[in-house]
Design an enzyme around this catalytic site. Sequence first.
Site, PDB file in Angstrom:
ATOM      1  N   ASN A 211       0.858  -1.197   0.000  1.00  0.00           N
ATOM      2  CA  ASN A 211       0.000   0.000   0.000  1.00  0.00           C
ATOM      3  C   ASN A 211       0.890   1.241   0.000  1.00  0.00           C
ATOM      4  O   ASN A 211       2.118   1.128  -0.017  1.00  0.00           O
ATOM      5  CB  ASN A 211      -0.937  -0.023   1.215  1.00  0.00           C
ATOM      6  CG  ASN A 211      -0.153  -0.111   2.504  1.00  0.00           C
ATOM      7  OD1 ASN A 211       0.598   0.798   2.835  1.00  0.00           O
ATOM      8  ND2 ASN A 211      -0.295  -1.215   3.218  1.00  0.00           N
ATOM      9  N   LYS A 338     -13.674   0.442  15.608  1.00  0.00           N
ATOM     10  CA  LYS A 338     -12.386  -0.263  15.662  1.00  0.00           C
ATOM     11  C   LYS A 338     -11.854  -0.314  17.098  1.00  0.00           C
ATOM     12  O   LYS A 338     -11.297  -1.319  17.532  1.00  0.00           O
ATOM     13  CB  LYS A 338     -11.384   0.484  14.771  1.00  0.00           C
ATOM     14  CG  LYS A 338     -10.621  -0.416  13.844  1.00  0.00           C
ATOM     15  CD  LYS A 338      -9.918   0.365  12.754  1.00  0.00           C
ATOM     16  CE  LYS A 338     -10.497   0.030  11.396  1.00  0.00           C
ATOM     17  NZ  LYS A 338      -9.875   0.736  10.299  1.00  0.00           N
ATOM     18  N   LYS A 342     -11.249  -4.041  18.444  1.00  0.00           N
ATOM     19  CA  LYS A 342      -9.880  -4.519  18.678  1.00  0.00           C
ATOM     20  C   LYS A 342      -9.511  -4.469  20.162  1.00  0.00           C
ATOM     21  O   LYS A 342      -8.430  -4.902  20.544  1.00  0.00           O
ATOM     22  CB  LYS A 342      -8.890  -3.703  17.844  1.00  0.00           C
ATOM     23  CG  LYS A 342      -9.142  -3.821  16.326  1.00  0.00           C
ATOM     24  CD  LYS A 342      -7.909  -3.554  15.506  1.00  0.00           C
ATOM     25  CE  LYS A 342      -8.209  -3.644  14.015  1.00  0.00           C
ATOM     26  NZ  LYS A 342      -7.033  -3.944  13.208  1.00  0.00           N
TER      27      LYS A 342
HETATM   28  O1  PMT Z   1       3.014   6.106   6.485  1.00  0.00           O
HETATM   29  P1  PMT Z   1       2.426   7.452   6.095  1.00  0.00           P
HETATM   30  O2  PMT Z   1       2.521   7.727   4.618  1.00  0.00           O
HETATM   31  O3  PMT Z   1       2.967   8.558   6.941  1.00  0.00           O
HETATM   32  O4  PMT Z   1       0.853   7.370   6.386  1.00  0.00           O
HETATM   33  C1  PMT Z   1       0.404   7.233   7.693  1.00  0.00           C
HETATM   34  C2  PMT Z   1      -0.826   6.311   7.803  1.00  0.00           C
HETATM   35  C3  PMT Z   1      -2.014   6.932   7.083  1.00  0.00           C
HETATM   36  C4  PMT Z   1      -0.527   4.933   7.203  1.00  0.00           C
HETATM   37  C5  PMT Z   1      -1.087   6.149   9.345  1.00  0.00           C
HETATM   38  O5  PMT Z   1      -1.367   7.408   9.881  1.00  0.00           O
HETATM   39  C6  PMT Z   1      -2.236   5.198   9.615  1.00  0.00           C
HETATM   40  O6  PMT Z   1      -3.401   5.533   9.579  1.00  0.00           O
HETATM   41  N1  PMT Z   1      -1.887   3.919   9.904  1.00  0.00           N
HETATM   42  C7  PMT Z   1      -2.859   2.805  10.087  1.00  0.00           C
HETATM   43  C8  PMT Z   1      -3.320   2.370   8.743  1.00  0.00           C
HETATM   44  C9  PMT Z   1      -4.188   1.158   8.790  1.00  0.00           C
HETATM   45  O7  PMT Z   1      -3.773   0.112   8.369  1.00  0.00           O
HETATM   46  O8  PMT Z   1      -5.320   1.304   9.385  1.00  0.00           O
HETATM   47  P2  PMT Z   1      -6.357   0.079   9.553  1.00  0.00           P
HETATM   48  O9  PMT Z   1      -7.639   0.752   9.835  1.00  0.00           O
HETATM   49  O10 PMT Z   1      -6.326  -0.842   8.397  1.00  0.00           O
HETATM   50  O11 PMT Z   1      -5.810  -0.716  10.808  1.00  0.00           O
HETATM   51  C10 PMT Z   1      -6.175  -0.370  12.122  1.00  0.00           C
HETATM   52  C11 PMT Z   1      -5.061  -0.655  13.085  1.00  0.00           C
HETATM   53  O12 PMT Z   1      -4.795  -2.053  13.140  1.00  0.00           O
HETATM   54  C12 PMT Z   1      -3.738   0.014  12.770  1.00  0.00           C
HETATM   55  O13 PMT Z   1      -3.172   0.422  14.001  1.00  0.00           O
HETATM   56  C13 PMT Z   1      -2.904  -1.114  12.151  1.00  0.00           C
HETATM   57  O14 PMT Z   1      -1.514  -0.934  12.413  1.00  0.00           O
HETATM   58  C14 PMT Z   1      -3.433  -2.313  12.909  1.00  0.00           C
HETATM   59  N2  PMT Z   1      -3.367  -3.589  12.159  1.00  0.00           N
HETATM   60  C15 PMT Z   1      -4.104  -3.780  11.040  1.00  0.00           C
HETATM   61  C16 PMT Z   1      -4.064  -4.997  10.405  1.00  0.00           C
HETATM   62  C17 PMT Z   1      -3.231  -6.039  10.928  1.00  0.00           C
HETATM   63  N3  PMT Z   1      -3.153  -7.216  10.334  1.00  0.00           N
HETATM   64  N4  PMT Z   1      -2.517  -5.822  12.034  1.00  0.00           N
HETATM   65  C18 PMT Z   1      -2.567  -4.624  12.669  1.00  0.00           C
HETATM   66  O15 PMT Z   1      -1.894  -4.436  13.690  1.00  0.00           O
END
Ligand code: PMT
Length: 411
Positions: A211, A338, A342
């Site tokens: 991504n 979320k 979580k």
């Molecule tokens: O890296 P940059 O370009 O600076 O951009 C920053 C960002 C937009 C990526 C960052 O600010 C951000 O939002 N990161 C989380 C992105 C994400 O994957 O969000 P999510 O809604 O899919 O996941 C929610 C949370 O679960 C996140 O804390 C993620 O790290 C965690 N997760 C998700 C899937 C997984 N298999 N394991 C996890 O730990």
Amino acid sequence: MSSLCQKRVIVGVTGGIAAYKIPELVRRLRDAGSVVRVVMTANAEQFITPLTLQAVSGQPVHRSNLLDSDAESAMNHIELARWADVVLIAPASADFIARMAHGLADDLLSTLCLATEASIVIAPAMNQRMWLHTATQDNVAVLVNRGIVVFGPASGSQACGETGPGRMPEPAELTESLAALYGTRALAHTKVVITAGPTHEAIDPVRNITNRSSGKMGYAVAQAAGEADADVVLVSGPTQLPCPDGVHGIRVTSALEMYQAVMNEVSDADVFIGVAAVADYRPVEFHKQKIKKTSEQLTIKLIRNPDILATVAGLDDPPYTVGFAAETHNVEAHARAKLMRKGVDMIAANRVGDVDIGLESDENELIILDRAGAKSLPRTFKLQLARNLIKEIAIRYRAESTNKNSRRAHR
Ligand code: PMT
């Protein structure tokens, strides 16, 4: 790196002889990495020229006239008020302090002071009798009660020939005090594990699923946690970024590797912050050889990756756990769902998609949510935003660990 790095500082100059020291102050703030804009009152211009301050700040100087249409079209007073992280008024004259105490807004600087949500710091400079006068002391007390920070004044011989309190602190000292104000030790004696960047899920030796995460937000959070004196472990997916000074970096490629690295580190961690954009799925099968273009359609079967954040939150004795949520719409509602799903302590939600912030950008804004409510951290550089976030996390972590310890003591 100084805690002033990337800070947006407005230096407000009012009329006083100490104004001659402001070019050096501006130079020192810029050396510390701040972006500085200068706002001058009409009286300040009697002591130092706007041209000098324009040259040292590298930015057009904002002069006192609120009704200057040229200046307003470049950056109007409200934009300027929103732009700042901190407004440092140096020297702050007795007259300006009195006007602030009464909420006057008859020139640009006084209007800014009312319109900004940034921290305001004043460095008073005046004759010692004027400083010690009850009127000035009462006015300063009003400002202090409103949360305005006062640096100085220093004592010593004055331009008027008298000796006593009323000298503006030297530019080096002002810069140091401002840096100290923002360099907190809020996470001293804690271990903080942070994930950052994307993950790469290999399809074959040359292709992967990934991504657009650049890692900038996660690296900024790691740097801010380090500035707050934590022992920081940064588990990072593939990025081009150097590991911040003093941070222990662990480079991984895939979600499974990130999962393993986090599990190795998290058992003695006090805080876990998941900033990484972890791939939710990986290909079921890794093709050892490059897949050939033999058919019109190709189906790649995917399987769910483990959820690192939810696993950490579900540990028997979990650290204070913070997740990020990247949402394209209904940001707060999705992020709150979320938070509950979580089982984490806090979610920092950011908008992605049709916006010029967040993913890949140098700037971002966040809504932080916990069980008590929600709070906005306004748009700024990612490093500054990360510092603001770390401050919020530290407050909640400290409160939580005090509660935990007292629960343990009563068992
Ligand atoms: O890296 P940059 O370009 O600076 O951009 C920053 C960002 C937009 C990526 C960052 O600010 C951000 O939002 N990161 C989380 C992105 C994400 O994957 O969000 P999510 O809604 O899919 O996941 C929610 C949370 O679960 C996140 O804390 C993620 O790290 C965690 N997760 C998700 C899937 C997984 N298999 N394991 C996890 O730990």
